[in-house]
Structure formats: C-alpha cells, structure tokens
Design a protein around this motif. Sequence first.
Motif, PDB file in Angstrom:
ATOM      1  N   PHE A 268       0.834  -1.201   0.000  1.00  0.00           N
ATOM      2  CA  PHE A 268       0.000   0.000   0.000  1.00  0.00           C
ATOM      3  C   PHE A 268       0.867   1.250   0.000  1.00  0.00           C
ATOM      4  O   PHE A 268       0.672   2.170  -0.807  1.00  0.00           O
ATOM      5  N   TYR A 269       1.862   1.287   0.897  1.00  0.00           N
ATOM      6  CA  TYR A 269       2.758   2.449   0.962  1.00  0.00           C
ATOM      7  C   TYR A 269       3.661   2.519  -0.275  1.00  0.00           C
ATOM      8  O   TYR A 269       3.965   3.610  -0.775  1.00  0.00           O
ATOM      9  N   SER A 270       4.077   1.349  -0.787  1.00  0.00           N
ATOM     10  CA  SER A 270       4.915   1.344  -1.995  1.00  0.00           C
ATOM     11  C   SER A 270       4.148   1.908  -3.186  1.00  0.00           C
ATOM     12  O   SER A 270       4.702   2.659  -3.998  1.00  0.00           O
ATOM     13  N   TYR A 277      12.321   0.959   2.156  1.00  0.00           N
ATOM     14  CA  TYR A 277      12.676   0.998   3.573  1.00  0.00           C
ATOM     15  C   TYR A 277      11.652   1.794   4.382  1.00  0.00           C
ATOM     16  O   TYR A 277      11.376   1.456   5.547  1.00  0.00           O
ATOM     17  N   LEU A 278      11.049   2.834   3.780  1.00  0.00           N
ATOM     18  CA  LEU A 278      10.009   3.589   4.473  1.00  0.00           C
ATOM     19  C   LEU A 278       8.683   2.840   4.466  1.00  0.00           C
ATOM     20  O   LEU A 278       7.948   2.853   5.460  1.00  0.00           O
ATOM     21  N   ALA A 279       8.374   2.182   3.348  1.00  0.00           N
ATOM     22  CA  ALA A 279       7.128   1.416   3.261  1.00  0.00           C
ATOM     23  C   ALA A 279       7.102   0.322   4.318  1.00  0.00           C
ATOM     24  O   ALA A 279       6.077   0.084   4.975  1.00  0.00           O
ATOM     25  N   GLU A 280       8.236  -0.328   4.520  1.00  0.00           N
ATOM     26  CA  GLU A 280       8.301  -1.409   5.513  1.00  0.00           C
ATOM     27  C   GLU A 280       8.132  -0.870   6.926  1.00  0.00           C
ATOM     28  O   GLU A 280       7.429  -1.463   7.756  1.00  0.00           O
ATOM     29  N   ARG A 281       8.767   0.254   7.236  1.00  0.00           N
ATOM     30  CA  ARG A 281       8.635   0.850   8.575  1.00  0.00           C
ATOM     31  C   ARG A 281       7.207   1.341   8.819  1.00  0.00           C
ATOM     32  O   ARG A 281       6.650   1.147   9.902  1.00  0.00           O
ATOM     33  N   GLY A 304       1.250   5.569  10.579  1.00  0.00           N
ATOM     34  CA  GLY A 304       2.369   4.733  10.162  1.00  0.00           C
ATOM     35  C   GLY A 304       3.296   5.483   9.226  1.00  0.00           C
ATOM     36  O   GLY A 304       4.522   5.393   9.333  1.00  0.00           O
ATOM     37  N   ALA A 305       2.700   6.263   8.314  1.00  0.00           N
ATOM     38  CA  ALA A 305       3.514   7.042   7.376  1.00  0.00           C
ATOM     39  C   ALA A 305       4.318   8.121   8.092  1.00  0.00           C
ATOM     40  O   ALA A 305       5.511   8.312   7.827  1.00  0.00           O
ATOM     41  N   THR A 306       3.684   8.854   9.026  1.00  0.00           N
ATOM     42  CA  THR A 306       4.404   9.919   9.731  1.00  0.00           C
ATOM     43  C   THR A 306       5.475   9.333  10.657  1.00  0.00           C
ATOM     44  O   THR A 306       6.535   9.932  10.841  1.00  0.00           O
ATOM     45  N   TYR A 307       5.208   8.161  11.215  1.00  0.00           N
ATOM     46  CA  TYR A 307       6.206   7.472  12.052  1.00  0.00           C
ATOM     47  C   TYR A 307       7.457   7.172  11.226  1.00  0.00           C
ATOM     48  O   TYR A 307       8.582   7.458  11.644  1.00  0.00           O
ATOM     49  N   PHE A 312      12.799   7.542  10.426  1.00  0.00           N
ATOM     50  CA  PHE A 312      13.650   6.689   9.600  1.00  0.00           C
ATOM     51  C   PHE A 312      13.967   7.264   8.228  1.00  0.00           C
ATOM     52  O   PHE A 312      14.669   6.635   7.446  1.00  0.00           O
ATOM     53  N   PHE A 313      13.459   8.454   7.897  1.00  0.00           N
ATOM     54  CA  PHE A 313      13.770   9.070   6.614  1.00  0.00           C
ATOM     55  C   PHE A 313      15.270   9.309   6.512  1.00  0.00           C
ATOM     56  O   PHE A 313      15.882   9.883   7.414  1.00  0.00           O
TER      57      PHE A 313
END
Length: 369
Positions: A268-270, A277-281, A304-307, A312-313
Amino acid sequence: MQASVDERSCSEVTEMKDPEARTIFAGVFGRTNTELPEWYRERHRGDDHVSFAEAIRALPQAAETTVAYRNPYTDEWVETERFNALVEPSRAREQARDDDAETDPLFHIPTDSYAIIDPVDVYGPLEEVLREETIDGKPLGDVMFEEIRRYRGGGEVHMDIMFDGLEVRLSGQSAPITMGVTSGYDFFGEHAVYVEGFAQDGYCSNTMRSLTDKEVIKHVGHVRNVRTWWEELLAQVELVADDLFEFIRDAQNIDLDFSELPFTVTEFYSLLGFPDYLAERAASDAEANAASPVEIDMWTLHSGATYALTHFFQGKEGASLDGYVRTANDILFNPEGTIERVSDDLQEMVDHFKEREDALRERFQDAMA
C-alpha cells in the motif's frame, strides 16, 4: 477536544538525520519562566533549555563582503561587483586573529541580487506577536517550546515551534497532538525563509508537516512586513487545530480490509511512492497499532507514514522530504483520493504486467515458428 483511540505502540524510535547542533527552548523570554510540558521533558531528559529569544540570537549571522578573482595571467586579485560573499562575522574576526581557526566563515557567494535575511529579522517580529496573541488567556509566548536544529556550520537552520494547550487529545493516549509551526532558512541560496503549520504526536514524537500552505520569503528584493506574515500564519494554525480533530475522527471510521485487497500493507505504501525501507517501517507501525493487522483505518495508516518519515527518513529536511509528507497527509485529509491513487497505480502495474506477458508470448511464438 478528544477522539477515541487505543494507546499506541511506540518502539524503535530513532531520529531523522542528526543535526550538528540542537537547541531546546521554552518561553519567548527568560523572564516568563516557562516549563516544558511533562511529556516533552520525559523524552528529553537531561537536556537544558533556553528562551526562544536567546536561542535565536545565538544563531550564526551573515554579512556581505567583497569578492575578488585571481587573474591567471597577471597573478593579481581583481575585485568584482557582480558577487558578494556571505560570511559569518564572528568567525571572520576569529580567522583574522588565528589563521588556524577551525570554522570557515564563508557560507556562500550569491549574485548581487541576493538579500540577506538574518534570523533576528524574521523571528524578532514573531516574539512581538507571541507577547500579544493568547490561548486560554495566556500569551503564546508563555506556552511556546520545542527546538532549533543547525546544519552545515549553522548556515542551514530548521526549527519547530509548538504551543502547549493548542492541541488535540486522543482518548486513551497519554500525550496530546500539539499544534505549532515549522520554519527554517539557509545562507546557501537553497532554502528561502519558510514557515508552515505543524503538529507533533507527543506519544511517539511523530511529526505532521505541511498542515497549512508553505509561506516563503525569498532572499531577493524587498522583505515584506514580517509581523503581519506571522499574525496570519498563527491564525491559520489555530483554525487547523479545530479541523484536525474532525479529520482524525472521520479517518478512524474508514477501514481498509487488506484480507480482501490485492496488496499488502507494505505494498500500500509502496504504491503511494514510498521507497521500500520507508514502506516497511510504515507498515510495521500501522500493523502494530491497528486493532487487527489486516483491517486498518486511515488514521492508523497515516500515523504509520508519519512514524516512518519522522524517525527513519534517510534524506535531509527540505524538498526531498516534502513530497513524502504531502503523500502522508493525503491519507488523512484526502482518503478517497489516496485509495483512488493506489487503485490507479495498481491497475497500471497490472496493465504493464499484461503487456510484458503478451510480448513474452509473442517471442515464444516467433521462436517456435
């Protein structure tokens, strides 16, 4: 204001790219004796804080000085009026006294149209506004706090300013979502002075950026009335605080059932454009904080996205981060558009797969002929 949510899981919290220096402040002036909120003190144990005015006046300044170039045929230095170097005055003085001074005073050599905007020019008028504007009968200057981050020898600065009490409280969560602004600038010609609405979820320190349109003062020509600029921006932030509560409540009522979707939470994030790496986190955090790891509401997906972006960005603050922030915000503020975007991207991938499949089948047929 409260919306219902269970206490969030908060683990593996790290930081985005560490700044060279970080200053925590509380209160616009030292005489206000402002204390940091308890939840913020818990997260920054042992860190000293100063007043906002003191922190701003400790930032590096910039001054213009003449530039020259060396004529390769005469070996002489020739001054030019087309450019002026930007240097930090105190470092230039130190260099004059000590040839081995550690810090280079030079920031940048812009064209002659560049206008210096020092931090006191921008944030001094904010101090005046904060003395006059109030929340619950208290001057904003008495309830302001957060931090200033410095990069590249102090020539690039970013800061977050929050106001204790200007907040959204989620039922069952120990710390509020506190409203404020994020702002910054640099002396390298890359970042104009900017400011935009900002909020931070105090529980995991997740940051919500771009909550208002980004306002910019360019380093060119006449600088606008900065005091009026701040007054308008703070009025926008107060309005967003009311709207944010409603958006969160609505997003909590929109669920995606991933057991019935042709993609996982990570995908979904991808599909929204997040790197792996961000999609997984983001997916890991959303799944950990959802009532069911396969049925997740849009607020939890947004969190989840803001986390992931906050902790981790791997890039740096600025334009490289802004695009992902806009995508994360759409999950909360435009969930329908987000779902449509995922569907469109998924259909595009399916179409591309079918095209490759057809091309491969044609090659097989040609080979067999």
